[in-house]
Design a protein around this motif. Structure first.
Motif, mmCIF file in Angstrom:
data_model
loop_
_atom_site.group_PDB
_atom_site.id
_atom_site.type_symbol
_atom_site.label_atom_id
_atom_site.label_comp_id
_atom_site.label_asym_id
_atom_site.label_seq_id
_atom_site.Cartn_x
_atom_site.Cartn_y
_atom_site.Cartn_z
ATOM 1 N N ALA A 41 0.827 -1.210 0.000
ATOM 2 C CA ALA A 41 0.000 0.000 0.000
ATOM 3 C C ALA A 41 0.861 1.260 0.000
ATOM 4 C CB ALA A 41 -0.928 -0.011 1.215
ATOM 5 N N PRO B 269 -0.726 5.480 2.748
ATOM 6 C CA PRO B 269 -1.892 4.890 2.083
ATOM 7 C C PRO B 269 -3.194 5.455 2.647
ATOM 8 C CG PRO B 269 -0.458 3.177 3.048
ATOM 9 C CD PRO B 269 0.047 4.500 3.518
ATOM 10 N N GLN C 117 2.206 1.800 -3.476
ATOM 11 C CA GLN C 117 1.161 2.360 -4.333
ATOM 12 C C GLN C 117 0.970 3.856 -4.049
ATOM 13 O OE1 GLN C 117 -0.496 0.847 -6.775
ATOM 14 N NE2 GLN C 117 -1.640 2.728 -7.234
ATOM 15 N N GLU D 77 -6.812 1.391 1.522
ATOM 16 C CA GLU D 77 -5.734 0.752 0.765
ATOM 17 C C GLU D 77 -4.911 -0.226 1.612
ATOM 18 O OE1 GLU D 77 -4.507 3.969 -2.636
ATOM 19 O OE2 GLU D 77 -3.777 4.307 -0.601
#
Ligand code: SF4
Ligand code: SF4
Length: 257
Positions: free
Chosen positions: A166, A178, A169, A182
């Motif tokens: 996460a 996050p 990302q 997420e």
């Protein structure tokens, strides 16, 4: 009393015991996510591995007054004077300063098991043997989580692999942390009853922080001063009395209700 973490985030859980029906989906999801191997034939109740155990607790009364409750018990993520951190001579247990999560570093662990003795919640497990999976099953292992070797201790870390994914990302999208949706541990995602709520206890707007403040929400063994970041919820008075007693009473001694 010193805080063992100074983080902005304080990840934690509220587990609703009135919702949990003991199906064990959380245990299975946890084992699959974190590459916890299946029990070997020589394993017994004291040498098995799990990061999340679901206990059945009864009120001790005869029918029709008998009641039972299922209690999922991961590492309680002690926030104050974290016992496993305090005793480890290897610095193999750490509190992540960014998240407040108590993490285990297997490569530093020498297997002395002081931490298992110190943990008041029996939330730590020792690898008595190297992990083994049935033929073919090793192809299903989670590549984000390293299996642990014989001779080290392991425990729940709120699905560290998921946190890392996460974070990656979020970083790719230019965000520091996050979003709440997420980063969700496997047990939370798997529970068909929605009994486990996870999030940032430091964010007063988060669902988990609000649930943690509800009157029927409590922590286990608060008298020890470990300030667990895993909270429980039940409206049943006998369950609350059982928690205050620390799950230590025998069936005969336990409260009716
Ligand atoms: S519950 Fe046990 S393993 Fe988890 S932080 Fe507390 S002392 Fe450490
Ligand atoms: S068993 Fe490992 S983690 Fe636990 S106290 Fe000993 S060295 Fe530290």
């Amino acid at each position: 009393m010193d805080r063992t973490e100074t983080s902005k985030l304080r990840y934690g859980m509220v587990i609703d015991l009135d919702r949990c029906d003991g199906c064990g989906a959380c245990m299975v999801a946890c084992a699959v996510e974190n590459n916890v191997p299946p029990a070997q034939p020589r394993t017994n109740d004291r040498t098995g591995l799990t990061w999340l155990r679901v206990f059945k607790v009864e009120n001790g009364a005869d029918y029709p007054a008998s009641r039972s409750v299922f209690v999922p018990m991961p590492c309680q993520q002690c926030e104050l004077e974290t016992p496993c951190v305090s005793v480890c001579p290897q610095n193999a247990v750490e509190v992540d300063q960014a998240t407040g999560i108590v993490t285990q570093v297997p490569v530093r662990c020498l297997g002395c098991r002081y931490c298992m003795t110190a943990c008041p919640y029996h939330a730590r497990y020792f690898n008595w043997w190297d992990p083994e999976w049935p033929a073919g099953m090793e192809k299903t292992l989670n590549p984000d989580v390293a299996p642990r070797m014989r001779g080290v201790v392991e425990k729940c870390n709120f699905c560290h692999g998921r946190l890392q994914a996460a974070r990656a990302q979020a970083a790719a999208e230019g965000r520091r942390e996050p979003r709440e949706d997420e980063y969700v541990p496997a047990c939370v995602e798997a529970c068909p009853r929605g009994a486990i709520v996870f999030g940032d206890l430091a964010d007063p707007n988060s669902k988990v922080a609000q649930l943690a403040q509800q009157p029927d929400t409590f922590q286990f063994l608060v008298r020890l001063g470990t300030a667990p970041k895993v909270h429980y919820h039940s409206r049943q008075p006998w369950v609350q009395r059982m928690v205050e007693a620390g799950l230590t009473r025998t069936k005969k001694e336990s409260a009716n209700g």
